[in-house]
Design a protein around this motif. Structure first.
Motif, PDB file in Angstrom:
ATOM      1  N   MET A 161       0.847  -1.202   0.000  1.00  0.00           N
ATOM      2  CA  MET A 161       0.000   0.000   0.000  1.00  0.00           C
ATOM      3  C   MET A 161       0.879   1.248   0.000  1.00  0.00           C
ATOM      4  SD  MET A 161      -3.362  -0.149   0.130  1.00  0.00           S
ATOM      5  CE  MET A 161      -3.726  -1.542   1.185  1.00  0.00           C
ATOM      6  N   LYS A 162       0.525   2.220  -0.866  1.00  0.00           N
ATOM      7  CA  LYS A 162       1.334   3.440  -0.892  1.00  0.00           C
ATOM      8  C   LYS A 162       1.041   4.304   0.333  1.00  0.00           C
ATOM      9  CE  LYS A 162       2.543   4.140  -5.655  1.00  0.00           C
ATOM     10  NZ  LYS A 162       2.139   4.660  -6.953  1.00  0.00           N
ATOM     11  N   LYS A 163       2.103   4.888   0.892  1.00  0.00           N
ATOM     12  CA  LYS A 163       1.942   5.746   2.063  1.00  0.00           C
ATOM     13  C   LYS A 163       1.296   7.074   1.625  1.00  0.00           C
ATOM     14  CE  LYS A 163       4.695   6.854   6.084  1.00  0.00           C
ATOM     15  NZ  LYS A 163       5.069   8.232   6.207  1.00  0.00           N
ATOM     16  N   ILE A 164       0.423   7.600   2.477  1.00  0.00           N
ATOM     17  CA  ILE A 164      -0.232   8.873   2.122  1.00  0.00           C
ATOM     18  C   ILE A 164       0.603  10.014   2.695  1.00  0.00           C
ATOM     19  CG2 ILE A 164      -2.403  10.178   2.221  1.00  0.00           C
ATOM     20  CD1 ILE A 164      -3.140   7.470   1.278  1.00  0.00           C
ATOM     21  N   THR A 165       1.189  10.804   1.816  1.00  0.00           N
ATOM     22  CA  THR A 165       2.011  11.925   2.289  1.00  0.00           C
ATOM     23  C   THR A 165       1.522  13.276   1.749  1.00  0.00           C
ATOM     24  OG1 THR A 165       3.517  11.707   0.425  1.00  0.00           O
ATOM     25  CG2 THR A 165       4.102  10.494   2.428  1.00  0.00           C
ATOM     26  N   LYS A 166       0.521  13.218   0.863  1.00  0.00           N
ATOM     27  CA  LYS A 166       0.085  14.473   0.225  1.00  0.00           C
ATOM     28  C   LYS A 166      -1.382  14.783   0.513  1.00  0.00           C
ATOM     29  CE  LYS A 166       3.353  14.179  -3.553  1.00  0.00           C
ATOM     30  NZ  LYS A 166       3.528  13.874  -4.971  1.00  0.00           N
ATOM     31  N   ALA A 167      -1.645  16.065   0.683  1.00  0.00           N
ATOM     32  CA  ALA A 167      -3.035  16.511   0.855  1.00  0.00           C
ATOM     33  C   ALA A 167      -3.290  17.731  -0.015  1.00  0.00           C
ATOM     34  CB  ALA A 167      -3.309  16.855   2.314  1.00  0.00           C
ATOM     35  N   VAL A 168      -4.550  17.886  -0.380  1.00  0.00           N
ATOM     36  CA  VAL A 168      -4.983  19.019  -1.193  1.00  0.00           C
ATOM     37  C   VAL A 168      -6.099  19.727  -0.418  1.00  0.00           C
ATOM     38  CG1 VAL A 168      -6.105  19.656  -3.368  1.00  0.00           C
ATOM     39  CG2 VAL A 168      -4.401  17.804  -3.329  1.00  0.00           C
ATOM     40  N   ILE A 169      -5.978  21.043  -0.305  1.00  0.00           N
ATOM     41  CA  ILE A 169      -7.036  21.821   0.348  1.00  0.00           C
ATOM     42  C   ILE A 169      -7.626  22.790  -0.673  1.00  0.00           C
ATOM     43  CG2 ILE A 169      -7.629  23.420   2.221  1.00  0.00           C
ATOM     44  CD1 ILE A 169      -5.341  22.316   3.861  1.00  0.00           C
ATOM     45  N   PRO A 170      -8.801  22.478  -1.221  1.00  0.00           N
ATOM     46  CA  PRO A 170      -9.418  23.424  -2.157  1.00  0.00           C
ATOM     47  C   PRO A 170      -9.960  24.609  -1.366  1.00  0.00           C
ATOM     48  CG  PRO A 170     -10.410  21.216  -2.313  1.00  0.00           C
ATOM     49  CD  PRO A 170      -9.605  21.268  -1.050  1.00  0.00           C
ATOM     50  N   ALA A 171      -9.494  25.794  -1.714  1.00  0.00           N
ATOM     51  CA  ALA A 171      -9.912  27.006  -0.988  1.00  0.00           C
ATOM     52  C   ALA A 171     -10.175  28.121  -1.989  1.00  0.00           C
ATOM     53  CB  ALA A 171      -8.822  27.405   0.003  1.00  0.00           C
ATOM     54  N   ALA A 172     -10.650  27.725  -3.177  1.00  0.00           N
ATOM     55  CA  ALA A 172     -10.835  28.716  -4.237  1.00  0.00           C
ATOM     56  C   ALA A 172     -12.295  29.092  -4.461  1.00  0.00           C
ATOM     57  CB  ALA A 172     -10.225  28.182  -5.542  1.00  0.00           C
ATOM     58  N   GLY A 173     -13.161  28.608  -3.580  1.00  0.00           N
ATOM     59  CA  GLY A 173     -14.581  28.965  -3.723  1.00  0.00           C
ATOM     60  C   GLY A 173     -14.782  30.440  -3.418  1.00  0.00           C
ATOM     61  N   LEU A 174     -15.854  31.013  -3.961  1.00  0.00           N
ATOM     62  CA  LEU A 174     -16.080  32.450  -3.782  1.00  0.00           C
ATOM     63  C   LEU A 174     -16.546  32.803  -2.380  1.00  0.00           C
ATOM     64  CD1 LEU A 174     -17.763  33.389  -7.163  1.00  0.00           C
ATOM     65  CD2 LEU A 174     -15.415  33.832  -6.419  1.00  0.00           C
ATOM     66  N   GLY A 175     -17.177  31.849  -1.707  1.00  0.00           N
ATOM     67  CA  GLY A 175     -17.646  32.123  -0.347  1.00  0.00           C
ATOM     68  C   GLY A 175     -18.808  33.088  -0.302  1.00  0.00           C
ATOM     69  N   THR A 176     -19.709  32.971  -1.251  1.00  0.00           N
ATOM     70  CA  THR A 176     -20.824  33.937  -1.322  1.00  0.00           C
ATOM     71  C   THR A 176     -21.701  33.900  -0.076  1.00  0.00           C
ATOM     72  OG1 THR A 176     -21.938  32.300  -2.696  1.00  0.00           O
ATOM     73  CG2 THR A 176     -21.044  34.196  -3.817  1.00  0.00           C
TER      74      THR A 176
END
Ligand code: UTP
Length: 290
Positions: A1-16
């Motif tokens: 099993m590949k080790k999990i070392t990366k994360a993505v944080i989507p923070a590009a929403g407009l936040g209306t």
């Protein structure tokens, strides 16, 4: 099993939903007590052994990049006034992980945002922490989801049960229970009309995805709200039997909504080491006046 070392944080929403404040301050920087919500996410990921984090931003979200940089003016001031603990806290923010940034040039949906992470992620499983969902749990939810991935070797979505009023705004999962808090997912639908819901289990803020999601995302057509929906891509994986769900513990705070923002500050404010006691006293008195 590949080790999990990366994360993505989507923070590009407009936040209306957080206007007018969101027009001046990215919602991800808005605090719970004194800490920006995005820092809670970074800390949750780091606690799970993640070392590299890509934050997806847009024009107007420079404050997020600045926040994870050294803040020289504050540091000089704290050093010269001997506030060494505060100085160390401030420095440690910039050193939490290797943090990278990329822009989503148009807000075309969460799926479209995650696709921007393709070259960062490469051929590895990776964690997605939605930028405005803070989870207050005894153990990092990301860590628990990594454990489920290590057992099943497929994508894992973080779910909780929501009400009928909420399910029509979120996504609904078709599931079969496997063991305590663990489900096999066979389908999912984004923002279903109530008669089309599969269950009241919904993905709230967390997904650990295998990298085949990128090929699927490249071919997904715009869905609900005319956006490229991550749910539609995860549904393709689910239909081929490659998605598990983990019903996480703790409380999820929706920092992208006014009510969620207020509730998070009250619930975590009463537990705060510095101001909690006084805040509790205030709330007891104040609650009698409303
Ligand atoms: P939301 O739907 O909560 O964010 O997306 P939003 O679009 O900012 O919300 P409103 O409706 O305008 O208030 C969940 C997560 O996905 C990110 C958001 O920043 C949030 O963290 N997102 C959403 C993107 O990165 N890009 C998008 O195009 C849409």
């Amino acid at each position: 099993m590949k080790k999990i070392t990366k994360a993505v944080i989507p923070a590009a929403g407009l936040g209306t939903r957080m206007l007018p404040a969101a027009a001046g301050v990215p919602k991800e920087i808005m605090p719970i007590v004194d800490k920006p919500s995005i820092q809670y996410l970074v800390e949750e990921a780091v606690e799970a052994g993640i070392t590299d984090i890509l934050i997806i931003t847009n024009r107007g979200k420079e404050a997020i990049e600045n926040y994870f940089d050294y803040s020289v003016e504050y540091e000089n001031k704290l050093a010269s006034s001997g506030k060494l603990q505060l100085l160390e806290n401030q420095r440690s923010v910039a050193n939490l992980a290797n943090i990278y940034f990329i822009r989503q040039k148009e807000p075309k949906g969460l799926g479209h945002a995650v696709l921007r992470a393709r070259s960062f992620v490469g051929d590895e499983p990776f964690m997605v922490l939605y930028g405005d969902d803070v989870i207050d749990a005894p153990v990092s939810t990301t860590r628990k989801m990594v454990d489920v991935y290590n057992e099943y070797g497929m994508s894992v979505v973080g779910v909780q049960e929501v009400t009928d009023e909420q399910i029509v705004k979120y996504c609904s999962l078709k599931v079969e229970k496997c063991s305590d808090r663990i489900y096999k997912v066979s389908d999912m639908i984004e923002k279903p009309p109530i008669e089309k819901k599969y269950s009241n289990l919904s993905i709230l803020g967390r997904a650990l995805l295998t990298p085949d999601i990128f090929d699927i995302l490249e071919n997904v057509q715009p869905g609900a709200g005319n956006e490229i929906q991550l749910t539609d891509a995860m549904a393709v994986q689910a239909k081929s039997g490659k998605v598990m769900a983990y019903e996480y513990e703790g409380i999820r705070h929706d920092m992208g909504s006014k009510l969620g923002f207020l509730m998070a500050n009250v619930m975590m404010g009463v537990k705060n080491d510095e101001v909690g006691e006084e805040f509790r006293r205030f709330l007891k008195v104040f609650s009698k006046t409303i």
